[in-house]
Structure formats: C-alpha cells, structure tokens
Motif scaffolding. Structure first.
Motif, PDB file in Angstrom:
ATOM      1  N   CYS A  54       0.855  -1.189   0.000  1.00 22.12           N
ATOM      2  CA  CYS A  54       0.000   0.000   0.000  1.00 22.12           C
ATOM      3  C   CYS A  54       0.891   1.239   0.000  1.00 22.12           C
ATOM      4  O   CYS A  54       1.526   1.560   1.011  1.00 22.12           O
TER       5      CYS A  54
ATOM      6  N   VAL B  17       2.146  -5.965   6.517  1.00 27.49           N
ATOM      7  CA  VAL B  17       0.909  -6.702   6.250  1.00 27.49           C
ATOM      8  C   VAL B  17       0.986  -8.085   6.882  1.00 27.49           C
ATOM      9  O   VAL B  17       0.033  -8.539   7.539  1.00 27.49           O
TER      10      VAL B  17
ATOM     11  N   ASN C 162      -8.471 -10.052   6.655  1.00 29.74           N
ATOM     12  CA  ASN C 162      -8.843  -9.427   5.385  1.00 29.74           C
ATOM     13  C   ASN C 162      -8.221  -8.032   5.321  1.00 29.74           C
ATOM     14  O   ASN C 162      -7.667  -7.557   6.315  1.00 29.74           O
ATOM     15  N   PRO C 163      -8.314  -7.374   4.162  1.00 25.94           N
ATOM     16  CA  PRO C 163      -7.691  -6.047   4.050  1.00 25.94           C
ATOM     17  C   PRO C 163      -8.214  -5.040   5.074  1.00 25.94           C
ATOM     18  O   PRO C 163      -7.438  -4.257   5.624  1.00 25.94           O
TER      19      PRO C 163
ATOM     20  N   VAL D  45      -6.477  -5.543   8.268  1.00 25.48           N
ATOM     21  CA  VAL D  45      -5.072  -5.115   8.164  1.00 25.48           C
ATOM     22  C   VAL D  45      -4.987  -3.603   8.354  1.00 25.48           C
ATOM     23  O   VAL D  45      -4.146  -3.103   9.104  1.00 25.48           O
ATOM     24  N   PHE D  46      -5.904  -2.873   7.697  1.00 27.31           N
ATOM     25  CA  PHE D  46      -5.909  -1.415   7.862  1.00 27.31           C
ATOM     26  C   PHE D  46      -6.244  -1.026   9.299  1.00 27.31           C
ATOM     27  O   PHE D  46      -5.628  -0.115   9.854  1.00 27.31           O
TER      28      PHE D  46
ATOM     29  N   VAL E  66      -8.498   2.462   3.931  1.00 27.11           N
ATOM     30  CA  VAL E  66      -8.143   2.350   2.524  1.00 27.11           C
ATOM     31  C   VAL E  66      -8.388   3.695   1.834  1.00 27.11           C
ATOM     32  O   VAL E  66      -9.344   4.398   2.144  1.00 27.11           O
TER      33      VAL E  66
ATOM     34  N   CYS F 238      -4.338  -1.574  -3.488  1.00 28.38           N
ATOM     35  CA  CYS F 238      -3.647  -2.602  -2.715  1.00 28.38           C
ATOM     36  C   CYS F 238      -4.579  -3.717  -2.250  1.00 28.38           C
ATOM     37  O   CYS F 238      -4.107  -4.779  -1.831  1.00 28.38           O
ATOM     38  N   VAL F 239      -5.873  -3.500  -2.320  1.00 25.93           N
ATOM     39  CA  VAL F 239      -6.835  -4.456  -1.766  1.00 25.93           C
ATOM     40  C   VAL F 239      -6.711  -5.843  -2.394  1.00 25.93           C
ATOM     41  O   VAL F 239      -6.681  -6.840  -1.667  1.00 25.93           O
TER      42      VAL F 239
ATOM     43  N   MET G 129      -3.670  -7.533  -0.907  1.00 26.87           N
ATOM     44  CA  MET G 129      -3.877  -7.886   0.501  1.00 26.87           C
ATOM     45  C   MET G 129      -4.818  -9.076   0.630  1.00 26.87           C
ATOM     46  O   MET G 129      -4.612  -9.926   1.492  1.00 26.87           O
ATOM     47  N   ARG G 130      -5.851  -9.138  -0.209  1.00 25.39           N
ATOM     48  CA  ARG G 130      -6.752 -10.292  -0.184  1.00 25.39           C
ATOM     49  C   ARG G 130      -5.988 -11.572  -0.493  1.00 25.39           C
ATOM     50  O   ARG G 130      -6.191 -12.599   0.152  1.00 25.39           O
TER      51      ARG G 130
END
Length: 88
Positions: free
Chosen positions: A4, A14, A24-25, A28-29, A36, A41-42, A45-46
């Motif tokens: 990201c 991550v 999940n994304p 993570v955020f 986001v 980046c999603v 990340m998935r």
C-alpha cells in the motif's frame, strides 16, 4: 515490497498484521490504524490474507492441538453421559 503506497505498508507490515489475527484487508488497515484510500492494494492484501489462512489451515491439519481432559472428569461416573456446556 510496498503493498500500500498510500500508507507505506510493506509486505512485512501486512504479514505482521496477519500474524496478529487480521483476516482481510479491512482488518489489516484497522491493525495499522488507517483506512483504505485508493484501493489498488486491496487485491494484493486479499491474496496475502488467503495465502496466510491456507498456511494456518495446513499447519492445523498437520499438528492438531490435543483436547484437554475436563477438570471434573474423575468426578463423573462412567455410567452417566457427559454433557458439555458452552461458555458463551
């Protein structure tokens, strides 16, 4: 490698979030206390989260955790059925 760009989250950050329980994304955020922005980046990340979950599932299948003996197992006569009670 940066995953990201908007929040300067690299693959190590991550993976650290995934190791701490992110799945999940969005989680993570949340782990890194951000949201986001552009969303590019999603998908990555998935993919990383799915791979991490697969590794955890494989490890769990190879090394099952033993089920502990109930604390009151010796207090229950063998002739009586043993019932479990949910803790929730």
């Amino acid at each position: 490698m940066y995953v990201c760009i908007c929040h300067a989250l690299n693959d190590k950050k991550v993976k650290a979030a995934l190791d701490k329980g992110a799945t999940n994304p969005a989680s993570v955020f949340r782990h890194h206390q951000c949201q986001v922005k552009c969303g590019k980046c999603v998908p990555m990340m998935r993919s990383m989260a799915a791979e991490h979950q697969a590794v955890l599932a494989q490890q769990a299948a190879c090394h099952p955790t033993p089920v502990p003996e109930p604390a009151n197992a010796d207090a229950v006569p063998a002739a009586l059925p043993v019932y479990a009670v949910a803790a929730e």
